[in-house]
Design a protein around this motif. Structure first.
Motif, PDB file in Angstrom:
ATOM      1  N   TRP A 138      -2.040   5.388   6.080  1.00 12.33           N
ATOM      2  CA  TRP A 138      -1.912   5.084   4.566  1.00 12.33           C
ATOM      3  C   TRP A 138      -0.309   5.532   4.215  1.00 12.33           C
ATOM      4  O   TRP A 138       0.363   4.798   3.429  1.00 12.33           O
ATOM      5  CB  TRP A 138      -2.892   5.715   3.698  1.00 12.33           C
ATOM      6  CG  TRP A 138      -2.650   5.125   2.349  1.00 12.33           C
ATOM      7  CD1 TRP A 138      -3.520   4.068   1.971  1.00 12.33           C
ATOM      8  CD2 TRP A 138      -2.013   5.810   1.306  1.00 12.33           C
ATOM      9  NE1 TRP A 138      -3.125   4.046   0.267  1.00 12.33           N
ATOM     10  CE2 TRP A 138      -2.408   5.152   0.043  1.00 12.33           C
ATOM     11  CE3 TRP A 138      -1.225   6.854   1.091  1.00 12.33           C
ATOM     12  CZ2 TRP A 138      -1.743   5.142  -1.124  1.00 12.33           C
ATOM     13  CZ3 TRP A 138      -0.658   7.142  -0.038  1.00 12.33           C
ATOM     14  CH2 TRP A 138      -0.958   6.234  -1.393  1.00 12.33           C
ATOM     15  N   ASP A 141       2.392   3.327   5.586  1.00 11.95           N
ATOM     16  CA  ASP A 141       2.228   2.250   5.237  1.00 11.95           C
ATOM     17  C   ASP A 141       2.794   2.118   3.947  1.00 11.95           C
ATOM     18  O   ASP A 141       3.427   1.100   3.280  1.00 11.95           O
ATOM     19  CB  ASP A 141       0.827   1.595   5.035  1.00 11.95           C
ATOM     20  CG  ASP A 141       0.252   1.064   6.496  1.00 11.95           C
ATOM     21  OD1 ASP A 141       1.193   0.946   7.420  1.00 11.95           O
ATOM     22  OD2 ASP A 141      -0.854   0.852   6.680  1.00 11.95           O
ATOM     23  N   ASN A 142       2.624   3.051   3.089  1.00 11.19           N
ATOM     24  CA  ASN A 142       2.748   3.030   1.674  1.00 11.19           C
ATOM     25  C   ASN A 142       4.313   3.594   1.308  1.00 11.19           C
ATOM     26  O   ASN A 142       4.730   3.565   0.204  1.00 11.19           O
ATOM     27  CB  ASN A 142       1.637   3.498   0.811  1.00 11.19           C
ATOM     28  CG  ASN A 142       0.645   2.673   0.708  1.00 11.19           C
ATOM     29  OD1 ASN A 142       0.674   1.617  -0.213  1.00 11.19           O
ATOM     30  ND2 ASN A 142      -0.344   2.856   1.546  1.00 11.19           N
TER      31      ASN A 142
END
Ligand code: ADP
Ligand code: G3P
Length: 487
Positions: A138, A141-142
């Motif tokens: 996460w 990806d962010n």
């Protein structure tokens, strides 16, 4: 001759440093709570820098309080909340984001995109938000540019043990096999990072620490004092409870609740919703494995009543408040704040309080919270009995919640077997100290440690079988009402 061993216990709620003598008796301690950060519903974060500073402070304060200096310690053992993810910049040693805590559910929508069968067969873990890999993914990806930096080895990943070892040793990037077994990236057979899983999660190997055993020298924590053990907190508690033989079982009640059974030198795969995990590994010896039933919210339910609802002045007050009523008068509280973990593994569940009328008071709600801790434990005890084919005849308990005598009586009542609390309830820290002490020869063998275990108190069941069975049926009905709640 050095007379003591120290242990850093970095838990979800607090960090403590404890000092033990050769008999396993506590000589000194200092403890500091850190902030629980809830930026959105289902998100739980910690500030890794605050945790590192608290670690340093607790070591200094415990030594000073006990009138000791670092050279009085033969070694330090490190134990920690598991799965929580810290990413930091290699050059500056500064975290690049808040630590994402094991209870955090922000990655639940990612689960549908993952191969649960592959993950389970390689890691022994069910598909859940609980473990580290989805959290690392996460962040990659962010956060723009992060994956490229991680691929170049400029940004490092670690669970809390790695983060603290990095800081304590001035830059060693290591983890132990028990913590690695909770990342969802370690192969339980090879005890190394699994290339297929790294590809599956798109996590670069360059950001991962080297995996070591649970008891060996990791580096120097203080001048002349080695860190001689690193071990996840629930595995450390198993060790501190001297559960060295296959079948030995304990339950630790902290922020979450964790029942572990030693299964010996082969991993046992569960058919009833338990986790297969590494219990500990000594140097080059064969690893010892465990089956685990993980409960996401145990003491956290009491914390929630205290901090979010404000109906308790302290966690300890839960005992007197719940003691004002005979029973919860039909109220059931399912604290599925992070979904439900073992044996249900339902990320779509959310907390519920059912059975309320105007008659009910804070005392009923508090009692229902304590009962929930015990019903959840019963659920995992049942799963453990089904997997192992052996019913438990006594439950060894430890952890912060076990200071609550009423809760332990309820546990015996709801389980229908005696509950036994050891004289040293801080078995997590003790287990880390034991592992470090064995590694440096402070203790000769596990036989020395077994001789140190003493019972403090035992609770016998008092409920009739009929009352127990009715309670379990109502509890399961309440659990059903928490399911399918997230969008
Ligand atoms: N007397 C008590 N009764 C019930 N819960 C308690 C009591 N004392 C502490 N707790 C709970 O125990 C947890 C802290 O236990 P601890 O073993 O220190 O946890 P951790 O290792 O997760 O930091 C908190 O969630 C707190 O609410
Ligand atoms: O901080 P605790 O004692 O609730 O333990 C947390 C566990 O390690 C999470 O897996």
């Amino acid at each position: 001759m050095k007379q003591y061993v120290g242990a850093i216990d970095q838990g979800t709620t607090s960090t403590r440093f404890m000092i033990f003598d050769r008999s396993g008796a506590e000589i000194g301690r200092h403890q500091l709570e850190h902030r629980q950060i809830f930026p959105a519903s289902g998100w739980v974060e910690h500030d890794a820098t605050e945790i590192w500073e608290n670690t340093r402070k607790t070591i200094d304060a415990a030594l000073t309080g006990a009138g000791l200096v670092p050279s009085d310690l033969a070694a330090i053992g490190l134990t920690n909340q598991r799965e929580t993810v810290v990413l930091w910049d290699k050059a500056s040693g500064t975290p690049v984001a808040p630590a994402i805590v094991w209870q955090d559910t922000r990655t639940s929508s990612m689960l549908d995109t993952l191969d649960g069968a592959l993950i389970r067969s390689r890691t022994g873990l069910p598909l859940a938000t609980y473990f580290s890999a989805t959290k690392v993914r996460w962040l990659l990806d962010n956060m723009p540019g992060l994956r490229a930096r991680a691929t170049r080895g400029e940004v490092l990943f670690g669970t809390m043990d790695s983060w603290l070892i990095w800081n304590l040793t001035g830059g060693k990037h290591l983890t132990d096999v028990t913590n690695a077994s909770r990342t969802m990236l370690m192969n339980l057979g090879t005890l190394d990072w699994d290339p297929d899983l790294l590809a599956h999660f798109d996590i670069p190997r360059a950001m991962l620490p080297a995996i070591r055993s649970s008891a060996e020298t990791y580096g120097e924590a203080l001048p002349g004092v080695p860190i001689a053990a690193a071990i996840g907190d629930q595995q450390a508690a198993l060790f501190g409870q001297t559960c060295f033989d296959p079948g030995d079982t304990k339950c630790t009640y902290g922020t979450g609740g964790f029942l572990l059974m030693n299964t010996g030198s082969s991993p046992v795969w569960s058919s009833h919703g338990l986790i297969t995990t590494v219990a500990y590994r000594f140097g080059d010896e064969k690893p010892v494995y465990a089956l685990e039933g993980s409960i996401a919210a145990a003491g956290a339910a009491v914390q929630w009543l205290r901090d979010q609802l404000g109906i308790l002045d302290s966690a300890a007050a839960s005992e007197t408040v719940a003691g004002q009523v005979e029973d919860s008068a039909g109220v059931y509280f399912v604290p599925a704040f992070s979904g439900l973990f073992a044996p249900y593994w339902r990320p779509d569940a959310r907390g519920a309080i059912v059975g309320l009328s105007r008659f009910h008071t804070a005392a009923h709600l508090t009692r229902a919270a304590l009962e929930a801790i015990c019903y959840q434990t019963r659920d995992v005890v049942e799963a453990m009995a089904q997997d192992s084919g052996t019913a438990l005849d006594r439950l060894r308990v430890d952890g912060g919640v076990t200071a609550n005598d009423l809760c332990m009586q309820l546990q015996a009542d709801i389980l229908g077997v005696p509950v036994s609390r050891p004289a040293v309830a801080e078995t997590t820290a003790l287990g880390a100290a034991y592992a470090a002490g064995l590694a440096v020869g402070f203790w000769e063998s596990v036989g020395d440690l077994r001789a140190n275990w003493r019972e403090d108190r035992r609770w016998q069941p008092t409920w009739t079988a009929e009352r127990r069975s009715e309670g379990v049926t109502r509890w399961r009905a309440a659990v059903d009402r928490t399911l399918d709640w997230t969008m």
